[in-house]
Design a protein around this motif. Structure first.
Motif, PDB file in Angstrom:
ATOM      1  N   ASN A   1     -50.188  45.669 -40.307  1.00 33.00           N
ATOM      2  CA  ASN A   1     -49.868  46.128 -41.658  1.00 33.00           C
ATOM      3  C   ASN A   1     -49.879  44.977 -42.664  1.00 33.00           C
ATOM      4  O   ASN A   1     -49.106  44.973 -43.622  1.00 33.00           O
ATOM      5  CB  ASN A   1     -48.507  46.842 -41.700  1.00 33.00           C
ATOM      6  N   GLY A   2     -50.706  43.959 -42.439  1.00 31.99           N
ATOM      7  CA  GLY A   2     -50.850  42.854 -43.381  1.00 31.99           C
ATOM      8  C   GLY A   2     -49.880  41.709 -43.197  1.00 31.99           C
ATOM      9  O   GLY A   2     -49.864  40.773 -43.990  1.00 31.99           O
ATOM     10  N   PHE A   3     -49.076  41.753 -42.147  1.00 35.33           N
ATOM     11  CA  PHE A   3     -48.068  40.723 -41.927  1.00 35.33           C
ATOM     12  C   PHE A   3     -48.047  40.286 -40.469  1.00 35.33           C
ATOM     13  O   PHE A   3     -48.253  41.087 -39.567  1.00 35.33           O
ATOM     14  CB  PHE A   3     -46.674  41.235 -42.318  1.00 35.33           C
ATOM     15  N   ALA A   4     -47.765  39.005 -40.270  1.00 35.23           N
ATOM     16  CA  ALA A   4     -47.546  38.487 -38.924  1.00 35.23           C
ATOM     17  C   ALA A   4     -46.119  37.954 -38.854  1.00 35.23           C
ATOM     18  O   ALA A   4     -45.657  37.246 -39.752  1.00 35.23           O
ATOM     19  CB  ALA A   4     -48.532  37.371 -38.602  1.00 35.23           C
ATOM     20  N   ARG A   5     -45.444  38.316 -37.792  1.00 33.26           N
ATOM     21  CA  ARG A   5     -44.091  37.800 -37.568  1.00 33.26           C
ATOM     22  C   ARG A   5     -44.224  36.408 -36.982  1.00 33.26           C
ATOM     23  O   ARG A   5     -45.000  36.185 -36.058  1.00 33.26           O
ATOM     24  CB  ARG A   5     -43.335  38.725 -36.628  1.00 33.26           C
ATOM     25  N   VAL A   6     -43.476  35.449 -37.540  1.00 33.41           N
ATOM     26  CA  VAL A   6     -43.527  34.076 -37.068  1.00 33.41           C
ATOM     27  C   VAL A   6     -42.146  33.650 -36.589  1.00 33.41           C
ATOM     28  O   VAL A   6     -41.128  34.133 -37.074  1.00 33.41           O
ATOM     29  CB  VAL A   6     -44.060  33.113 -38.165  1.00 33.41           C
ATOM     30  N   PHE A   7     -42.154  32.735 -35.629  1.00 35.04           N
ATOM     31  CA  PHE A   7     -40.925  32.259 -34.997  1.00 35.04           C
ATOM     32  C   PHE A   7     -40.928  30.743 -35.039  1.00 35.04           C
ATOM     33  O   PHE A   7     -41.905  30.101 -34.655  1.00 35.04           O
ATOM     34  CB  PHE A   7     -40.902  32.761 -33.548  1.00 35.04           C
ATOM     35  N   LEU A   8     -39.833  30.168 -35.545  1.00 28.58           N
ATOM     36  CA  LEU A   8     -39.706  28.716 -35.658  1.00 28.58           C
ATOM     37  C   LEU A   8     -38.234  28.335 -35.578  1.00 28.58           C
ATOM     38  O   LEU A   8     -37.396  28.930 -36.272  1.00 28.58           O
ATOM     39  CB  LEU A   8     -40.299  28.233 -36.991  1.00 28.58           C
ATOM     40  N   ASN A   9     -37.926  27.362 -34.759  1.00 22.63           N
ATOM     41  CA  ASN A   9     -36.545  26.861 -34.657  1.00 22.63           C
ATOM     42  C   ASN A   9     -35.538  27.988 -34.431  1.00 22.63           C
ATOM     43  O   ASN A   9     -34.488  28.039 -35.048  1.00 22.63           O
ATOM     44  CB  ASN A   9     -36.172  26.054 -35.910  1.00 22.63           C
ATOM     45  N   ASP A  10     -35.896  28.916 -33.547  1.00 20.41           N
ATOM     46  CA  ASP A  10     -35.035  30.046 -33.182  1.00 20.41           C
ATOM     47  C   ASP A  10     -34.782  31.033 -34.319  1.00 20.41           C
ATOM     48  O   ASP A  10     -33.789  31.767 -34.290  1.00 20.41           O
ATOM     49  CB  ASP A  10     -33.692  29.564 -32.606  1.00 20.41           C
ATOM     50  N   LYS A  11     -35.647  31.068 -35.317  1.00 20.91           N
ATOM     51  CA  LYS A  11     -35.520  32.012 -36.437  1.00 20.91           C
ATOM     52  C   LYS A  11     -36.862  32.685 -36.702  1.00 20.91           C
ATOM     53  O   LYS A  11     -37.919  32.161 -36.350  1.00 20.91           O
ATOM     54  CB  LYS A  11     -35.047  31.305 -37.715  1.00 20.91           C
ATOM     55  N   TYR A  12     -36.808  33.838 -37.358  1.00 15.78           N
ATOM     56  CA  TYR A  12     -38.002  34.637 -37.638  1.00 15.78           C
ATOM     57  C   TYR A  12     -38.227  34.781 -39.142  1.00 15.78           C
ATOM     58  O   TYR A  12     -37.296  34.773 -39.931  1.00 15.78           O
ATOM     59  CB  TYR A  12     -37.838  36.051 -37.066  1.00 15.78           C
ATOM     60  N   ASN A  13     -39.497  34.978 -39.480  1.00 23.61           N
ATOM     61  CA  ASN A  13     -39.920  35.267 -40.843  1.00 23.61           C
ATOM     62  C   ASN A  13     -41.267  35.963 -40.723  1.00 23.61           C
ATOM     63  O   ASN A  13     -41.721  36.253 -39.613  1.00 23.61           O
ATOM     64  CB  ASN A  13     -40.022  33.975 -41.657  1.00 23.61           C
ATOM     65  N   PHE A  14     -41.920  36.201 -41.845  1.00 21.76           N
ATOM     66  CA  PHE A  14     -43.261  36.775 -41.862  1.00 21.76           C
ATOM     67  C   PHE A  14     -44.164  35.922 -42.731  1.00 21.76           C
ATOM     68  O   PHE A  14     -43.704  35.298 -43.695  1.00 21.76           O
ATOM     69  CB  PHE A  14     -43.249  38.183 -42.475  1.00 21.76           C
ATOM     70  N   ILE A  15     -45.438  35.922 -42.393  1.00 22.09           N
ATOM     71  CA  ILE A  15     -46.460  35.436 -43.315  1.00 22.09           C
ATOM     72  C   ILE A  15     -47.390  36.611 -43.591  1.00 22.09           C
ATOM     73  O   ILE A  15     -47.547  37.509 -42.757  1.00 22.09           O
ATOM     74  CB  ILE A  15     -47.253  34.219 -42.771  1.00 22.09           C
ATOM     75  N   ASN A  16     -48.001  36.591 -44.790  1.00 19.12           N
ATOM     76  CA  ASN A  16     -48.934  37.665 -45.127  1.00 19.12           C
ATOM     77  C   ASN A  16     -50.370  37.203 -44.876  1.00 19.12           C
ATOM     78  O   ASN A  16     -50.601  36.094 -44.392  1.00 19.12           O
ATOM     79  CB  ASN A  16     -48.713  38.139 -46.562  1.00 19.12           C
ATOM     80  N   ASP A  17     -51.315  38.056 -45.222  1.00 18.32           N
ATOM     81  CA  ASP A  17     -52.731  37.739 -45.012  1.00 18.32           C
ATOM     82  C   ASP A  17     -53.165  36.480 -45.758  1.00 18.32           C
ATOM     83  O   ASP A  17     -54.125  35.828 -45.373  1.00 18.32           O
ATOM     84  CB  ASP A  17     -53.615  38.906 -45.466  1.00 18.32           C
ATOM     85  N   ASN A  18     -52.453  36.145 -46.835  1.00 15.70           N
ATOM     86  CA  ASN A  18     -52.768  34.951 -47.632  1.00 15.70           C
ATOM     87  C   ASN A  18     -52.033  33.707 -47.140  1.00 15.70           C
ATOM     88  O   ASN A  18     -51.987  32.700 -47.833  1.00 15.70           O
ATOM     89  CB  ASN A  18     -52.454  35.193 -49.108  1.00 15.70           C
ATOM     90  N   ARG A  19     -51.410  33.825 -45.955  1.00 12.22           N
ATOM     91  CA  ARG A  19     -50.668  32.707 -45.355  1.00 12.22           C
ATOM     92  C   ARG A  19     -49.508  32.238 -46.230  1.00 12.22           C
ATOM     93  O   ARG A  19     -49.215  31.056 -46.310  1.00 12.22           O
ATOM     94  CB  ARG A  19     -51.613  31.568 -45.002  1.00 12.22           C
ATOM     95  N   GLN A  20     -48.845  33.194 -46.841  1.00 14.22           N
ATOM     96  CA  GLN A  20     -47.654  32.908 -47.631  1.00 14.22           C
ATOM     97  C   GLN A  20     -46.434  33.432 -46.879  1.00 14.22           C
ATOM     98  O   GLN A  20     -46.436  34.566 -46.385  1.00 14.22           O
ATOM     99  CB  GLN A  20     -47.727  33.611 -49.000  1.00 14.22           C
ATOM    100  N   LEU A  21     -45.399  32.595 -46.773  1.00 14.02           N
ATOM    101  CA  LEU A  21     -44.125  33.098 -46.237  1.00 14.02           C
ATOM    102  C   LEU A  21     -43.624  34.163 -47.194  1.00 14.02           C
ATOM    103  O   LEU A  21     -43.684  33.988 -48.405  1.00 14.02           O
ATOM    104  CB  LEU A  21     -43.090  31.975 -46.181  1.00 14.02           C
ATOM    105  N   ILE A  22     -43.110  35.251 -46.668  1.00 12.28           N
ATOM    106  CA  ILE A  22     -42.684  36.279 -47.606  1.00 12.28           C
ATOM    107  C   ILE A  22     -41.197  36.217 -47.937  1.00 12.28           C
ATOM    108  O   ILE A  22     -40.775  36.796 -48.916  1.00 12.28           O
ATOM    109  CB  ILE A  22     -43.088  37.690 -47.155  1.00 12.28           C
ATOM    110  N   SER A  23     -40.406  35.519 -47.153  1.00 11.22           N
ATOM    111  CA  SER A  23     -38.973  35.445 -47.450  1.00 11.22           C
ATOM    112  C   SER A  23     -38.506  33.996 -47.427  1.00 11.22           C
ATOM    113  O   SER A  23     -38.965  33.204 -46.608  1.00 11.22           O
ATOM    114  CB  SER A  23     -38.174  36.250 -46.418  1.00 11.22           C
ATOM    115  N   LYS A  24     -37.585  33.682 -48.306  1.00 12.34           N
ATOM    116  CA  LYS A  24     -36.959  32.362 -48.281  1.00 12.34           C
ATOM    117  C   LYS A  24     -35.915  32.293 -47.171  1.00 12.34           C
ATOM    118  O   LYS A  24     -35.538  31.227 -46.729  1.00 12.34           O
ATOM    119  CB  LYS A  24     -36.320  32.049 -49.625  1.00 12.34           C
TER     120      LYS A  24
END
Length: 170
Positions: free
Chosen positions: A68-91
């Motif tokens: 759906n246009g987003f990839a879930r990413v995992f770093l330092n035991d935390k999660y976020n998303f990046i979009n198709d433009n390789r932008q983090l979507i949440s601070k």
């Protein structure tokens, strides 16, 4: 205790009296350089690395395939998303993120749940004990063993909280 603890066992001064040393001199946090030497990527560096052309797989511990246009990413035991433009979507980096469904992802932080929209905005001021997927524009939420619904306009739809309820269909 200044880093998230809430049990208030003792003050820093009381602890210093027990260990006979300055707490912050004894338990120094790692410097940015020391963390880099250990191979740690810091959250505040991620977007710049992406902007400079580094591949997500080179930055994150895990990248779940785009859906759906987003990839879930995992770093330092935390999660976020990046979009198709390789932008983090949440601070905000979360304890867990669920996949996007109907334009929203359920997120977990400190054992409470909320939703973010596709712009990465947390949609409710209330953090719930549990929350469920959006169906037909509504999602069931639980708080203090009672249930209600939230709509896609970020509003709790009833002043009454119920003992039980099911998802909306049609």
């Amino acid at each position: 205790h200044n880093n998230g603890g809430n049990d208030s066992i003792m003050t820093i001064e009381q602890l210093e009296d027990i260990i006979g040393r300055n707490f912050y001199q004894t338990f120094k946090p790692y410097t940015r350089e020391e963390l880099h030497a250990k191979g740690v990527v810091l959250f505040d560096e991620v977007q710049e690395l992406l902007d400079n052309g580094k591949k997500p797989e080179e930055i994150f511990d895990s990248v779940v395939n785009f859906s759906n246009g987003f990839a879930r990413v995992f770093l330092n035991d935390k999660y976020n998303f990046i979009n198709d433009n390789r932008q983090l979507i949440s601070k905000t980096w979360f304890d867990y993120c669920y996949i996007f469904s109907n334009g929203f992802s359920r997120v977990e932080l400190n054992k409470k749940y909320n939703y973010i929209n596709t712009n990465g905005q947390i949609i409710s001021n209330t953090w719930f004990d549990r929350c469920f997927v959006f169906i037909d524009g509504f999602a069931r939420v639980e708080l203090n063993d009672k249930y209600n619904y939230i709509n896609t306009n970020e509003k709790i739809i009833s002043n009454i909280w119920f003992d039980s309820c099911t998802e909306f269909y049609d």
